[in-house]
Write an enzyme that holds these catalytic residues in place. Sequence first.
Site, PDB file in Angstrom:
ATOM      1  N   HIS A 154       0.817  -1.216   0.000  1.00 56.68           N
ATOM      2  CA  HIS A 154       0.000   0.000   0.000  1.00 56.68           C
ATOM      3  C   HIS A 154       0.851   1.268   0.000  1.00 56.68           C
ATOM      4  CE1 HIS A 154      -3.216  -2.768   1.527  1.00 56.68           C
ATOM      5  NE2 HIS A 154      -3.900  -2.061   0.669  1.00 56.68           N
TER       6      HIS A 154
ATOM      7  N   ARG B  53      -6.835   5.606   1.005  1.00 53.80           N
ATOM      8  CA  ARG B  53      -6.521   4.786   2.177  1.00 53.80           C
ATOM      9  C   ARG B  53      -5.282   5.313   2.896  1.00 53.80           C
ATOM     10  NH1 ARG B  53      -7.519  -1.555   0.604  1.00 53.80           N
ATOM     11  NH2 ARG B  53      -6.384  -1.134  -1.314  1.00 53.80           N
TER      12      ARG B  53
ATOM     13  N   ASP C  71     -13.500  -7.647  -3.617  1.00 54.01           N
ATOM     14  CA  ASP C  71     -12.735  -7.503  -2.379  1.00 54.01           C
ATOM     15  C   ASP C  71     -13.308  -6.318  -1.613  1.00 54.01           C
ATOM     16  OD1 ASP C  71     -10.915  -7.205  -0.341  1.00 54.01           O
ATOM     17  OD2 ASP C  71      -9.143  -7.301  -1.627  1.00 54.01           O
TER      18      ASP C  71
ATOM     19  N   GLU D 114     -15.508 -11.186  -0.854  1.00 56.38           N
ATOM     20  CA  GLU D 114     -14.347 -11.391   0.021  1.00 56.38           C
ATOM     21  C   GLU D 114     -14.266 -10.350   1.139  1.00 56.38           C
ATOM     22  OE1 GLU D 114      -9.518 -11.023  -0.529  1.00 56.38           O
ATOM     23  OE2 GLU D 114     -10.651 -12.241  -1.959  1.00 56.38           O
TER      24      GLU D 114
ATOM     25  N   GLU E 160      -7.791 -13.014   5.263  1.00 53.77           N
ATOM     26  CA  GLU E 160      -6.571 -12.235   5.000  1.00 53.77           C
ATOM     27  C   GLU E 160      -6.027 -11.598   6.268  1.00 53.77           C
ATOM     28  OE1 GLU E 160      -5.734  -7.955   2.780  1.00 53.77           O
ATOM     29  OE2 GLU E 160      -7.230  -9.323   1.945  1.00 53.77           O
TER      30      GLU E 160
ATOM     31  N   ASP F 299      -2.742 -14.981   4.921  1.00 57.98           N
ATOM     32  CA  ASP F 299      -1.522 -14.394   4.359  1.00 57.98           C
ATOM     33  C   ASP F 299      -0.358 -14.941   5.168  1.00 57.98           C
ATOM     34  OD1 ASP F 299       0.749 -12.534   4.013  1.00 57.98           O
ATOM     35  OD2 ASP F 299      -0.673 -11.373   2.818  1.00 57.98           O
TER      36      ASP F 299
ATOM     37  N   HIS G 299      -3.728 -15.327   0.641  1.00 58.40           N
ATOM     38  CA  HIS G 299      -3.712 -13.938   0.182  1.00 58.40           C
ATOM     39  C   HIS G 299      -2.314 -13.584  -0.320  1.00 58.40           C
ATOM     40  CE1 HIS G 299      -2.894  -9.584   1.132  1.00 58.40           C
ATOM     41  NE2 HIS G 299      -3.962  -9.476   0.361  1.00 58.40           N
TER      42      HIS G 299
ATOM     43  N   GLU H 168      -3.439 -16.301  -5.741  1.00 60.49           N
ATOM     44  CA  GLU H 168      -3.729 -14.896  -6.028  1.00 60.49           C
ATOM     45  C   GLU H 168      -2.467 -14.182  -6.507  1.00 60.49           C
ATOM     46  OE1 GLU H 168      -5.580 -10.893  -3.899  1.00 60.49           O
ATOM     47  OE2 GLU H 168      -4.793 -12.487  -2.634  1.00 60.49           O
TER      48      GLU H 168
END
Length: 395
Positions: free
Chosen positions: A22, A48, A214, A241, A269, A292, A319, A339
Amino acid sequence: MPLPLIRHVRAFVVRGGGADYHDQGEGHWIDDHIATPMSRYPEYRQSRQSFGINILGTLVVEIEAADGTIGFAVTTGGEPACFIVEKHLARFLEGRDPADYEKIWDQMYFSTQYYGRKGLVINAISGVDLALWDLLGKLRQEPVYKLLGGNVREELQFYATGARPDLAKEMGFIGGKLPLHHGPAEGLEGLHKNIAALTEMRSRVGDDFWLMLDCWMSLDLDYATRLAHRAWEEAGLKWIEEALSPDDYWGYAALKKNVPRGLLVTTGEHEATRWGFRMLMDMECCDIIQPDVGWCGGVTELIKIANYADSKGVMMVPHGSSVYSYHFVITRHNSPFAEFLMMHPGPSEVVPMFAPQLLGEPVPVNGRIRASALDKPGFGVELNPDIPLHRPYTH
């Protein structure tokens, strides 16, 4: 021959992309008005990063053996995780046999249980555990997937997560997962926009391509149920999800009962350890669990989670997490696909998921990666020497 003992543990912070995916510049699809639990506040709705999703940065853990061999791993956690690794967890590794990962994990977890159990502390433990498996593979000159029992298929196939499933289809992926853009605070108008975006994408990709949503923990049960029914009926959604808070096991159980028959509910996740995933599975919260490996406790814990899922007949699709997932998924029958996070800003190209931090990271070609691409010792990647490392703590 006995393995060389662990000599030293080091923890660093890195900024900019990579494991903290991110932490991107402006204009990236991953930060474009995506629904979050903070979307109820208009000032935190557009980005975000505005509420601090990227403040931690990447945690890099290095574990050096007495012969100079270094295993490493990257995950999230940044400077706070560095403190935990250097000041607390290192004592359980230095002077130990790297093959003793079960005892090491047990001591890391139970020594931190009074302030840990989930979140940042488990991220730190995960980073240490992944670095330990990387070291073990390098010392034994084997890829991690061979240490885990070997591949059960000759290639991995992937779905793509990103803003352009239509482009992902052209690139050979088996499906595309879109970020949800509007949450409950944006009302019926936002719900209509979500459905419109989904149906528009369905018209582009055709009926034979998976489309998923998602929701990133952003919804309540009522909104998620209404969204699921409309998305199924109007756009043939494959799964919904992480619709609810990861602690709302009861809400997930209700959602799974209330969605249309055939629509899958997926989550996990942001869940951690065998105990958290046992709750998800025993309470029948979802159809697919999505741990994850960099956040749930590392490979050592993922083995336990996966074995329990296998015994329950639950599918496990981890994840993201790049090579750390690839080496595990290819050894598991109940993980039939994986993924791939599309980290190109567009996303109109397939680029390495954890770039620029990892060198030698394999990427899907026509939506697939051959098992032979994972044949280097450990996780098969190296830390980019051009990335500036900051070590905020020592011990």
